[in-house]
Design an enzyme around this catalytic site. Structure first.
Site, PDB file in Angstrom:
ATOM      1  N   GLU A   1       0.839  -1.214   0.193  1.00  0.00           N
ATOM      2  CA  GLU A   1      -0.032  -0.311   0.046  1.00  0.00           C
ATOM      3  C   GLU A   1       0.803   1.372  -0.042  1.00  0.00           C
ATOM      4  O   GLU A   1       1.607   1.486   1.009  1.00  0.00           O
ATOM      5  CB  GLU A   1      -1.024   0.015   1.144  1.00  0.00           C
ATOM      6  CG  GLU A   1      -1.864   1.201   1.335  1.00  0.00           C
ATOM      7  CD  GLU A   1      -2.908   0.993   2.464  1.00  0.00           C
ATOM      8  OE1 GLU A   1      -3.292  -0.200   2.650  1.00  0.00           O
ATOM      9  OE2 GLU A   1      -3.304   2.115   2.919  1.00  0.00           O
TER      10      GLU A   1
ATOM     11  N   LYS B   1      -7.331  -0.669  11.646  1.00  0.00           N
ATOM     12  CA  LYS B   1      -6.740  -1.271  10.371  1.00  0.00           C
ATOM     13  C   LYS B   1      -5.417  -0.175  10.031  1.00  0.00           C
ATOM     14  O   LYS B   1      -4.588  -0.678   9.571  1.00  0.00           O
ATOM     15  CB  LYS B   1      -7.703  -0.983   9.236  1.00  0.00           C
ATOM     16  CG  LYS B   1      -7.412  -1.554   7.829  1.00  0.00           C
ATOM     17  CD  LYS B   1      -6.441  -0.887   7.034  1.00  0.00           C
ATOM     18  CE  LYS B   1      -6.057  -1.694   5.651  1.00  0.00           C
ATOM     19  NZ  LYS B   1      -5.579  -0.823   4.767  1.00  0.00           N
TER      20      LYS B   1
ATOM     21  N   ASP C   1       4.410 -14.100  12.415  1.00  0.00           N
ATOM     22  CA  ASP C   1       2.865 -14.540  11.696  1.00  0.00           C
ATOM     23  C   ASP C   1       1.909 -13.463  12.007  1.00  0.00           C
ATOM     24  O   ASP C   1       1.476 -13.117  13.214  1.00  0.00           O
ATOM     25  CB  ASP C   1       2.438 -15.853  12.652  1.00  0.00           C
ATOM     26  CG  ASP C   1       1.301 -16.355  12.291  1.00  0.00           C
ATOM     27  OD1 ASP C   1       0.511 -15.739  11.789  1.00  0.00           O
ATOM     28  OD2 ASP C   1       0.975 -17.636  13.018  1.00  0.00           O
TER      29      ASP C   1
ATOM     30  N   HIS D   1      -2.628  10.294  -1.425  1.00  0.00           N
ATOM     31  CA  HIS D   1      -2.647   9.077  -2.162  1.00  0.00           C
ATOM     32  C   HIS D   1      -2.743   9.204  -3.602  1.00  0.00           C
ATOM     33  O   HIS D   1      -2.217   8.505  -4.306  1.00  0.00           O
ATOM     34  CB  HIS D   1      -3.964   8.334  -1.538  1.00  0.00           C
ATOM     35  CG  HIS D   1      -3.974   7.203  -0.718  1.00  0.00           C
ATOM     36  ND1 HIS D   1      -3.296   6.183  -0.692  1.00  0.00           N
ATOM     37  CD2 HIS D   1      -4.657   7.282   0.444  1.00  0.00           C
ATOM     38  CE1 HIS D   1      -3.277   5.433   0.045  1.00  0.00           C
ATOM     39  NE2 HIS D   1      -4.327   5.908   0.960  1.00  0.00           N
TER      40      HIS D   1
HETATM   41  C1  MEV Z   1      -6.005   3.044   5.149  1.00  0.00           C
HETATM   42  O1  MEV Z   1      -5.275   1.819   4.592  1.00  0.00           O
HETATM   43  C2  MEV Z   1      -5.843   3.265   6.413  1.00  0.00           C
HETATM   44  C3  MEV Z   1      -6.838   4.250   6.822  1.00  0.00           C
HETATM   45  O2  MEV Z   1      -8.392   4.017   6.518  1.00  0.00           O
HETATM   46  C4  MEV Z   1      -6.955   4.371   8.591  1.00  0.00           C
HETATM   47  C5  MEV Z   1      -7.993   5.215   9.218  1.00  0.00           C
HETATM   48  O3  MEV Z   1      -8.807   5.423   8.583  1.00  0.00           O
HETATM   49  O4  MEV Z   1      -7.575   5.679  10.511  1.00  0.00           O
HETATM   50  C6  MEV Z   1      -6.492   5.704   6.481  1.00  0.00           C
END
Ligand code: MEV
Length: 429
Positions: free
Chosen positions: A76, A260, A276, A374
Site C-alpha cells: 500500500e 486497520k 505470523d 494518495h
Molecule cells: C487505509 O489503509 C488506512 C486508513 O483508513 C486508516 C484510518 O482510517 O485511520 C486511512
C-alpha cells in the site's frame, strides 16, 4: 537519514550499507527475492513459486532513546512515508517510549465430560505444581534459556451447547520465540495427566492468539508546533486528531478502520521480520473487543502543556528465533537492520510503528483528507498500468492530478497522446 525519500533505489541501498553493519549478502537479500525456491519448498505444501512484495525502510524512528531503521513489507502506498513523517514529528519531543510484558503465551486445554466441574477445577488447582513440573520437561531448550511454564489458571464455562467445560490455561514464558510450537507441545503432552486429575476428557489443546499476557505498549508526544502544516495551525490539528480518537473509541465501525491503520504499520514490520501476521491480527482485534465492545487500540489526548499525546497497547506475540525468522534471508536481514536483542524489543518497535502509522492516518483524515497524498502515488501506478515509462510516468501522473481526473482511461488517453508526438522510430509499436 535526511533525503532518503528522494534518493534512487541504488543510493538508498548504499546509505543503508554505510549506516548499518549489514553484509553485502544481507543487503542483496532486499533487492533479490531473498528466499530461494529450495527453502520455499520446505515451508509449505504444493509450492509452485515465490510471491514478492516491496520492502521499504521507515526513517526517523527514535524508540526508547535508540535510533531505529524500520523495514516494512506491504503493497500500500503512503504507509512508509506516513510512518516516517510521524516519527520525524515525534522525535523532536523524545520519540517513542515503549515497554512490554514478559513473553508469556497462553496455551489452552478444553476439558469435558466432568462429573462435577467445580470439584475438577479445584483438583487441577491443587495439582498446579505437578502440572508445572511436568510442563518443564517438554522443551529443554527454552528452559535452558530461562523460559518455561509460569502458572496454571482454570476457568469454568458453565453454559455451553455441549454442557459445562473447564478451560485450563498454561502460562508459558517463550523468551525470544513466538512460542506456538513450544506451548502446543506442552499442552498436548499434558493431556493424560489432566484427564487423570479431573476424570474428564481433554479435547482441544492449542495456544490462544489473545496473547494478553504478552502486551506491548508505546507512547509519544507531539508538540503543537510540530503539528502545524500548510494552512493548519497546531492547536487545530491537535483538536481534530483528538476528535478522531474519540470517534474510534466510541464507534466500532470507525474503530475497525482506525485499527486497520494501526495494523498497516504493525503487519508491515511483522511480515518483514518473518513473523505470523495472522496471529498478530487475531490477537489485536480480540484485544480491541475485550470489554465486550470493539474499540480502538490507541488513544490521542492533550497533556498539561497542550501537546498531543498518543498511547497504544496490544498483544504482540513475535519472535526473533525459529520459524520463518530463521529460514527467510530477508527476514534475517530485517532483524539485523532493526538491531534488536530480544523478542520484547521487537514487540516494542512494532507497536511504536503502529502508533506512528495511526497518527499519520488520522492527521491526514482530520485535515486535508487522505486522497490528497494518495492521489499522486495512485496516479503514478495508473500511468505505469497505462504503459507510461521513464519520465512519462511523472508527466502523465502530474497531468491527471492537476486535472483531478486520476483514472485509468485518462492515463491511457494521455499515454496515447504522448505516443502520437513521438517520432516514428521511437514509437512503441
Ligand atoms: C487505509 O489503509 C488506512 C486508513 O483508513 C486508516 C484510518 O482510517 O485511520 C486511512
Amino acid at each position: 537519514m535526511p533525503g532518503f525519500y528522494n534518493k534512487t533505489l541504488a543510493a538508498r541501498l548504499q546509505a543503508i550499507t554505510e549506516q548499518t553493519g549489514l553484509s553485502q549478502e544481507e543487503i542483496d537479500s532486499f533487492s533479490s527475492l531473498g528466499l530461494g525456491l529450495d527453502s520455499a519448498e520446505h515451508m509449505i505444501e504444493n509450492v509452485v513459486g515465490l510471491y514478492s512484495l516491496p520492502i521499504g525502510i521507515a526513517t526517523n524512528f527514535r524508540i526508547n532513546h535508540k535510533e531505529v531503521l524500520v523495514p516494512m513489507v506491504l503493497e500500500e502506498p503512503s504507509v512508509v512515508a506516513g510512518a516516517s513523517l510521524a516519527a520525524r514529528l515525534a522525535r523532536e519531543t523524545g520519540g517513542f517510549i515503549a515497554s512490554s510484558d514478559e513473553p508469556v503465551m497462553i496455551a489452552q486445554m478444553q476439558i469435558l465430560d466432568l462429573a462435577n466441574p467445580h470439584q475438577a477445577r479445584l483438583a487441577l488447582l491443587a495439582h498446579k505444581q505437578r502440572i508445572l513440573d511436568f510442563a518443564q520437561t517438554t522443551d529443554p531448550v527454552i528452559m535452558k534459556l530461562g523460559g518455561g511454564p509460569r502458572d496454571v489458571e482454570v476457568r469454568l464455562i458453565e453454559d455451553s451447547p455441549v454442557g459445562p467445560m473447564l478451560v485450563l490455561h498454561l502460562l508459558y514464558d517463550c523468551r525470544d520465540a513466538m512460542g506456538a510450537n513450544t506451548v502446543n507441545t506442552a499442552v498436548e503432552a499434558l493431556k493424560p495427566m489432566v484427564e487423570e486429575i479431573t476424570g474428564g476428557r481433554v479435547n482441544l489443546r492449542i495456544l490462544s492468539n489473545l496473547a494478553d499476557q504478552r502486551l506491548a505498549r508505546s507512547t509519544c508526544v507531539i508538540s503543537t508546533s510540530a503539528l502545524a502544516f500548510a494552512d493548519f495551525d497546531g492547536e487545530f490539528v491537535r483538536d481534530r486528531i483528538i476528535e478522531a480518537s474519540s470517534f474510534a473509541a466510541a464507534d466500532p465501525y470507525r474503530a475497525a478502520t482506525h485499527n486497520k491503520g494501526i495494523m498497516n504499520g504493525v503487519d508491515a514490520v511483522v511480515i518483514a521480520t518473518g513473523n505470523d501476521w495472522r496471529a498478530i491480527e487475531a490477537g489485536a482485534h480480540a484485544y480491541a473487543a475485550r470489554s465486550g465492545k470493539y474499540t480502538s487500540l490507541s488513544q490521542w489526548g492533550p497533556d498539561k502543556e497542550g501537546n498531543l499525546v498518543g498511547t497504544i497497547e496490544l498483544p504482540m506475540a513475535v519472535g526473533i528465533v525459529g520459524g520463518a525468522t530463521k529460514v527467510h534471508p530477508t527476514a534475517q536481514a530485517a532483524l539485523k537492520l532493526l538491531a534488536v536483542q530480544s523478542a520484547r524489543e521487537l514487540a516494542e518497535i512494532i507497536v511504536s510503528v503502529g502508533l506512528a502509522q495511526n497518527f499519520a492516518a488520522i492527521r491526514a483524515l482530520a485535515t486535508e483528507g487522505i486522497q490528497h497524498g494518495h492521489m499522486g502515488l495512485h496516479a503514478r501506478q495508473l500511468a505505469m498500468a497505462a504503459g507510461a515509462a521513464g519520465d512519462e510516468i511523472e508527466r502523465v501522473a502530474a497531468q491527471m492530478v492537476q486535472e483531478q481526473q486520476v483514472r485509468l482511461d485518462r492515463a491511457q488517453a494521455l499515454v496515447e497522446e504522448i505516443k502520437s508526438y513521438l517520432p516514428k522510430e521511437r514509437s512503441y509499436d
